[in-house]
Design a protein around this motif. Sequence first.
Motif, PDB file in Angstrom:
ATOM      1  N   UNK A 233       0.826  -1.211   0.000  1.00 27.78           N
ATOM      2  CA  UNK A 233       0.000   0.000   0.000  1.00 27.78           C
ATOM      3  C   UNK A 233       0.861   1.262   0.000  1.00 27.78           C
ATOM      4  N   UNK A 234       1.985   1.221   0.712  1.00 32.71           N
ATOM      5  CA  UNK A 234       2.902   2.367   0.679  1.00 32.71           C
ATOM      6  C   UNK A 234       3.496   2.542  -0.722  1.00 32.71           C
ATOM      7  N   UNK A 235       3.886   1.440  -1.330  1.00 28.53           N
ATOM      8  CA  UNK A 235       4.386   1.492  -2.704  1.00 28.53           C
ATOM      9  C   UNK A 235       3.300   2.014  -3.645  1.00 28.53           C
ATOM     10  N   UNK A 236       2.054   1.623  -3.398  1.00 27.57           N
ATOM     11  CA  UNK A 236       0.949   2.107  -4.222  1.00 27.57           C
ATOM     12  C   UNK A 236       0.776   3.611  -4.130  1.00 27.57           C
TER      13      UNK A 236
ATOM     14  N   UNK B  97       9.537   9.503  -4.530  1.00 26.97           N
ATOM     15  CA  UNK B  97      10.159   9.478  -3.204  1.00 26.97           C
ATOM     16  C   UNK B  97       9.257  10.145  -2.162  1.00 26.97           C
ATOM     17  N   UNK B  98       8.697  11.289  -2.519  1.00 25.69           N
ATOM     18  CA  UNK B  98       7.808  11.980  -1.585  1.00 25.69           C
ATOM     19  C   UNK B  98       6.534  11.170  -1.345  1.00 25.69           C
ATOM     20  N   UNK B  99       6.001  10.549  -2.398  1.00 25.74           N
ATOM     21  CA  UNK B  99       4.799   9.734  -2.244  1.00 25.74           C
ATOM     22  C   UNK B  99       5.024   8.560  -1.321  1.00 25.74           C
ATOM     23  N   UNK B 100       6.207   7.952  -1.400  1.00 20.30           N
ATOM     24  CA  UNK B 100       6.521   6.852  -0.487  1.00 20.30           C
ATOM     25  C   UNK B 100       6.592   7.340   0.956  1.00 20.30           C
ATOM     26  N   UNK B 101       7.196   8.520   1.168  1.00 23.30           N
ATOM     27  CA  UNK B 101       7.266   9.061   2.529  1.00 23.30           C
ATOM     28  C   UNK B 101       5.892   9.375   3.094  1.00 23.30           C
ATOM     29  N   UNK B 102       5.029   9.992   2.294  1.00 24.56           N
ATOM     30  CA  UNK B 102       3.678  10.301   2.769  1.00 24.56           C
ATOM     31  C   UNK B 102       2.884   9.023   2.990  1.00 24.56           C
ATOM     32  N   UNK B 103       3.101   8.015   2.140  1.00 30.60           N
ATOM     33  CA  UNK B 103       2.431   6.734   2.340  1.00 30.60           C
ATOM     34  C   UNK B 103       2.804   6.093   3.667  1.00 30.60           C
TER      35      UNK B 103
END
Length: 442
Positions: A122-125, A149-155
């Motif tokens: 889900x984080x990768x998604x 990279x930012x999307x993974x951190x927010x996930x």
Amino acid sequence: MPVDLDRSALRQFLLGLAQGMNASAESVDRIRDTVTTVAEAYGADDTDFVVLPTIIIVETGDDEDSRVAIRSATNASFRFDQIAALYELIAQARTASVSPLDGIRRLNEIGAMRPRLGWVTRTFGHAVLTTGLALLLAPTWQGAIVAFALGAGIGLLKLVRSPTLQLIMPIAAAFVCAAAVFLLAEVIEIGDPIRLLIAPLVTFLPGGVLTTATVELASGQMISGASRLVYGFVQLALLAFGILAAGTVVGVESRTYEPLEVASSLPWWVALIGILVFALGNYLHFSAPASTFGWVLLALIVAYAGQCVGAALLGPLVGGFVGAVAMAVVVFWIGSLRHGTPVQITFLPAFWLLVPGAAGLVGLTEAVATDGGLADFMEALVSVMSIALGVLIGTALYRVVHHGAEEIVQFAVAVPTAVTDAVQPRLWERLLPWRRRRADAP
């Protein structure tokens, strides 16, 4: 209502259905229509409802024997797998094929469902859907990498279930993303920094809330529409505050908040890849059922194509109108199919793709940080209104076509039946004397 039906259980079941639909980001008029249909299916024609974003009231019985049940609607939101399970239960409830007690038990199971996919997936998604949107908003390879990279951190940040952190999550996410983008913009070419910020913050943007609020206001739901509208603007203000705070700490100039017209160096087909990646990210992050991926992708393609056509014909300010009309018709058609998918599962990603909340965030940030940003913010409001109007017209258009087709089918079935009913007695009257003469003949 059947005498052996537990009225108290039915009230709780109807409350649970309404609360689940509210967690699925449904508008209050659609919630009311659905629970009314379910109540009539169980024979509870004397049931009345009050549905608001934060409270649900159900009354059963007549004036002398009325009972009222009230439930406070929480601010929870369902994943796509929970939405699919909820609407499967609603389909059964529409025909009263599930008892209220079994329905309550099933609602509790849906609320406690564990995600179909693990936290890593889900984080990768979330990182994937952020990358897909970045390819559409700020189409540069460097920007896509930063967005991933930012999307993974927010996930990862969204995995924390602390109520205190949930309150400050929009500000914290906006601050971290803005600080990273502003610092990286000085070193590498990432395109438009402000528009790149939209991608990792997309799941915080109240685009769907603002559109639903406008639809509810247009349909006469003033209390619900006005409260959602204020809530949406507060969410935008929190995100804008986080961006401005990061800009103050980093020390950026006010013109940095103005969107840049950066020519894309990527070929046209990258947009198609962005849509596919965005659909895949939604599928992974929200643990959507496997059968919904193709339908979500179709809705996204229709919304994006409609938006592009609208921007070319009517201008970018109301380009979302055409996309919203086309998207609304398609998602309702998908929802009506036997093996389709619930409307909300295809609606929400398309809302984010049209990005009315992104336009509002850019305009509000400019309005605070620069002198000429208020005009851009008003343009963003016009964009939101055009998308909401498109959803209204698309919904109405689908209902007209759908009910019109049903009436045509009924007419096509009724006419031969009426003709047969009219001709058969006369034919029998003509044949009867002949049959009598033949019977009397020696």
